[in-house]
Structure formats: C-alpha cells, structure tokens
Scaffold this active site. Structure first.
Site, PDB file in Angstrom:
ATOM      1  CB  CYS A  78      41.442  80.489  54.573  1.00 57.39           C
ATOM      2  SG  CYS A  78      41.004  80.611  56.324  1.00 57.39           S
ATOM      3  CB  ILE A  79      35.907  82.371  54.991  1.00 58.04           C
ATOM      4  CG1 ILE A  79      34.965  83.578  55.045  1.00 58.04           C
ATOM      5  CG2 ILE A  79      35.794  81.512  56.240  1.00 58.04           C
ATOM      6  CD1 ILE A  79      33.499  83.202  54.974  1.00 58.04           C
TER       7      ILE A  79
END
Lengths: 130, 119
Positions: A78-79
């Site tokens: 997840c960025i």
C-alpha cells in the site's frame, strides 16, 4: 483454492509476518493459488531491502523476497502506508526528494484498490495482524 | 450475501490501524463492493466522542465515520458486548447511523459476508 493474504504486522513486532510467510509457503506446496500478497499498515516494513538482522536470526524481508521471486507472486505494498513509514521506491524517492529508496525489487507500490480487486478474485482473503 | 466485512478492533489512539481499517472500507465502497464495518473490542472507542486530539498523535476519526454514509455504507455495526465491557452505552456514541449487535447477531453478520478483513 485462491487466496489473498494481507500482512499487517512488522517483521519482528508480532507473529503476523512469519505466520503469513509460513501459510503462503504451505499453500504453494499444496498446489493452492496465491492471487496476491498485500502488505499494509506496519506490514510494509517487511518489504524493505535494507534490513540486516544478525546471521543467526531469520531475515523475514529476505525470506519474503525469495518466496515471491521463486513463485513469481504478485506482491503489492500500500503506497500510503509505505510512504508514511519511510518505505519508498525510486519514483517516490525522487517525488519527495529523499536521499534513498529501500523498497525490495520484488514488491510494487500501489493503492488499496489492489486489495479490493484481489479479494473479489479470491475464494478467501486472510489477514495476518495482531 | 454481501462482499466484505471489515472488523476494526483497535482504538483510534493506539496507532494508525483504526484509520487504515477505515480507509479500506472507503476503498471497498469506492470500488463498488458491498462492504460493512464492525467495531469490536477496543475498536468501539472509534464511535465515541474524541477525548481531545491535542493529547493524541492521531487524527480524530469520528468525523470520518460519519462520511461513510456518503459512500453507501449506511450503518456502522457495533459489538454491544464490547461497549458493555468498557462501561460504555449507546448514548455515548457520537457517530450517527450505528447498529448495536448482540453475540448472535454478530455471528450472523459474519456469516452474511463472503470475506472478512480483520484489523
């Protein structure tokens, strides 16, 4: 059966990461499919290429990288969770003008939509947290 | 059967997991999944009035919970036993659109969803 695994625990803070890694390996050995690994929350710390634990301890980030490479798994980080915890690929290093990138080559940064999409295409999604 | 049940079991002051669980619910709703949120254990504190964000490193989540309805998440499920165990009652919930569930209803909610995310 198709599984999506969500890893929420940092490598040495709980049993979550090691349990997920063992589950993943066992599933593959038993000819099950892993649709996607999704590293989220503190689980993003598993994806750093810079961990250097002592030689007599398990190197979980390296173990994940090896498993992903050997089985050509889809491993998404997840960025937003990664950026706030200092896990960056080269593009984000340049965007935020930081001195280094540390995301392992086997992983890619993307959004939560990747978790939702993988879940929609899996029989089971299992979260490993605490 | 609905698609995803997100169970959030951490208080908003204990770390980022409560916010990250909520972000997952919003993402699911954005991608047209039927997604539900159940607050359980320490997670019930998320639906209570904030203690004062100046004392916390983390943002107040109660406003975010009220936004869920705009994304089609019409009710927030609350595990009633978790409230009771912490000396709380329904009057202390600051978020609107909540549904209290007893043990049997909670089990039925879990059975009614194909996938469970546990935060």
């Amino acid at each position: 059966m198709k599984f999506t695994l969500v890893i929420l625990g940092a490598p040495y803070s709980s049993a979550a990461s090691f349990s997920a890694w063992r589950f993943c390996r066992a599933a593959l050995e038993n000819n099950q499919q892993i649709t996607r690994l999704f590293f989220y929350a503190d689980g993003v710390h598993n994806t750093t290429a810079l961990a250097a634990p002592p030689q007599d301890e398990i190197d979980l980030p390296a173990q994940w990288s090896t498993l992903i490479r050997e089985h050509n798994l889809d491993a998404v980080v997840c960025i937003a969770a990664a950026l706030r915890r200092g896990v960056l690929d080269e593009a984000e290093r340049d965007r935020y003008r930081k001195q280094a990138a540390n995301l392992g080559a086997e992983f890619s940064l993307s959004g939560l939509g990747q978790l939702i999409e993988a879940t929609a295409h899996s029989d089971r999604t299992i979260t490993f947290g605490h | 059967m609905r698609d995803i049940l997100c169970i959030s079991r951490h208080s908003p002051q204990s770390g980022l997991l409560a916010k990250e669980a909520l972000d997952t619910v919003l993402a699911g709703a954005t991608f047209d999944q039927s997604i539900s949120l159940l607050l359980m254990d320490e997670g019930v504190w998320q639906a209570c009035a904030p203690l004062g964000t100046e004392l916390s490193a983390f943002k107040d989540l109660s406003k975010n919970l009220n936004v869920l309805a705009l994304y089609g998440v019409d009710t927030i499920y609350i595990h009633a036993n978790s409230l009771k165990a912490r000396g709380l009652n329904a009057h202390e919930l600051s978020s609107g659109n909540t549904t209290l569930l007893d043990q049997a209803d909670t089990q039925a909610l879990m059975r009614d969803h194909q996938h469970i995310f546990s935060f």
